[in-house]
Design an enzyme around this catalytic site. Sequence first.
Site, PDB file in Angstrom:
ATOM      1  N   LYS A  55       0.840  -1.210   0.000  1.00 57.21           N
ATOM      2  CA  LYS A  55       0.000   0.000   0.000  1.00 57.21           C
ATOM      3  C   LYS A  55       0.870   1.253   0.000  1.00 57.21           C
ATOM      4  O   LYS A  55       2.066   1.185   0.283  1.00 57.21           O
ATOM      5  CB  LYS A  55      -0.934  -0.023   1.210  1.00 57.21           C
ATOM      6  CG  LYS A  55      -0.228   0.049   2.554  1.00 57.21           C
ATOM      7  CD  LYS A  55      -1.199  -0.233   3.706  1.00 57.21           C
ATOM      8  CE  LYS A  55      -0.484  -0.224   5.030  1.00 57.21           C
ATOM      9  NZ  LYS A  55      -1.357  -0.673   6.138  1.00 57.21           N
ATOM     10  N   TYR A 113      16.940  29.492   8.695  1.00 58.51           N
ATOM     11  CA  TYR A 113      15.658  30.012   9.194  1.00 58.51           C
ATOM     12  C   TYR A 113      15.570  29.891  10.714  1.00 58.51           C
ATOM     13  O   TYR A 113      15.927  28.848  11.283  1.00 58.51           O
ATOM     14  CB  TYR A 113      14.488  29.232   8.601  1.00 58.51           C
ATOM     15  CG  TYR A 113      14.214  29.522   7.145  1.00 58.51           C
ATOM     16  CD1 TYR A 113      13.808  30.791   6.732  1.00 58.51           C
ATOM     17  CD2 TYR A 113      14.330  28.517   6.198  1.00 58.51           C
ATOM     18  CE1 TYR A 113      13.543  31.048   5.387  1.00 58.51           C
ATOM     19  CE2 TYR A 113      14.059  28.766   4.854  1.00 58.51           C
ATOM     20  CZ  TYR A 113      13.674  30.026   4.455  1.00 58.51           C
ATOM     21  OH  TYR A 113      13.408  30.269   3.140  1.00 58.51           O
TER      22      TYR A 113
HETATM   23  C1  LIG Z   1      -0.569  -1.728   6.796  1.00 58.71           C
HETATM   24  C2  LIG Z   1      -1.123  -2.979   7.294  1.00 58.71           C
HETATM   25  C3  LIG Z   1      -0.286  -4.066   7.559  1.00 58.71           C
HETATM   26  C4  LIG Z   1       1.218  -3.971   7.516  1.00 58.71           C
HETATM   27  O1  LIG Z   1       1.664  -3.322   8.697  1.00 58.71           O
HETATM   28  P1  LIG Z   1       3.208  -3.177   9.038  1.00 58.71           P
HETATM   29  O2  LIG Z   1       3.245  -2.634  10.412  1.00 58.71           O
HETATM   30  O3  LIG Z   1       3.763  -2.210   8.037  1.00 58.71           O
HETATM   31  O4  LIG Z   1       3.797  -4.519   8.889  1.00 58.71           O
HETATM   32  C5  LIG Z   1      -0.880  -5.264   7.923  1.00 58.71           C
HETATM   33  N1  LIG Z   1      -2.223  -5.381   8.026  1.00 58.71           N
HETATM   34  C6  LIG Z   1      -3.051  -4.345   7.817  1.00 58.71           C
HETATM   35  C7  LIG Z   1      -4.517  -4.523   7.982  1.00 58.71           C
HETATM   36  C8  LIG Z   1      -2.535  -3.113   7.445  1.00 58.71           C
HETATM   37  O5  LIG Z   1      -3.365  -2.086   7.248  1.00 58.71           O
END
Ligand SMILES: *Cc1c(COP(=O)(O)O)cnc(C)c1O
Length: 357
Positions: free
Chosen positions: A33, A254
């Site tokens: 994702k 800054y």
């Molecule tokens: C993003 C996500 C994961 C992966 O999580 P990590 O902490 O990056 O391993 C697993 N399951 C779900 C439902 C998620 O939304």
Amino acid sequence: MRPSFALIDLDALRHNYRVAKRLHGGKALAVLKANAYGHGAVRCAQALAAEADGYAVAFLEEALVLREAGIRHPILLLEGIFDADDLQLAQGHDLWMVVHQESQLRLIEDAARATTGAAALHVWLKVDTGMHRAGFAPEQADAVHARLRACRNVGEITLISHLAQADEPDQPATLRQIAQFQAVAQRLGCARSLSNSAATLAWPQAHCEWARPGILLYGADPMPQASHGLRPVMSLESQVFATRILQPGEALGYGARFVADQPTRIGLVAIGYADGYPRTAPNGTPVAVDGKPARLVGRVSMDMLTIDLSDLPEAGIGSAVQLWGPLVDINQVAAGAGTISYELLCNVKRVPMIYKD
Ligand SMILES: *Cc1c(COP(=O)(O)O)cnc(C)c1O
């Protein structure tokens, strides 16, 4: 050309996926994702294609990008569908979907009444075991499962839940979530998936048929004590493109956040918050210059930032600067900046991605 880029080591990605598989056993959906946490979802999917059991993304549009690139693996939609169009497209592209609430269940039931087709949907029934964000209550799970079973468009059903505190070792809440989950799974007798990266690495009690590793694939260990030899996949790289000596009492950048208390040699680096480097990084945040440790000083600007080269007399214009990667732990950068590695990685933009395969 501006000498800033994100180098993506696809061999490290494959190595980390193998670590997840070895630790967890069973199958693993590589979580891609958010454009593979900023690493490029298509390239990462292609790099893992020979060994991945499947992929997971947040929603339909992210999956379609992978399908359009020719990825034929199973792909799970972790948020599931948002409307009837999503359902139709997901079905057409052979996507798996989480069902975590009543409205999604109704969409599937409505489609079931309208279809004469095969039971093709692989549905991941999400139960809320303590995160209290998405998912059916454990006591609703049996009824939801029965309703899904009654849908003639539904084939396989897998049970899924998500852990809220798996990155805290010895956290009893995680044990309670695992126990809740296993109790529902035992009643329903279906395949299961509970482990994110932290649980894959640190909670063997959560291991079952399917793991869902995300951040660990990219080599950022989510546990307070890193272990298991994960390899950073992204190196965020730039160069020094100007130097100057600050005299005692002179302020830098800054807000005059850094004031020299002795003659201080400053290097100007061609990367800034518009590239995703966090503006909140404080004085002293680690960087590596030509492979040697150095530190950020002064406030991060949009297009550039400043580092202290006083201890590195041989460094100068053209010196390589690593902002995070194999030489600079992204977790340390994130902690200083008040965030987590996930957000830093997802935010990388504007710099070209260079892939090493
Ligand atoms: C993003 C996500 C994961 C992966 O999580 P990590 O902490 O990056 O391993 C697993 N399951 C779900 C439902 C998620 O939304």
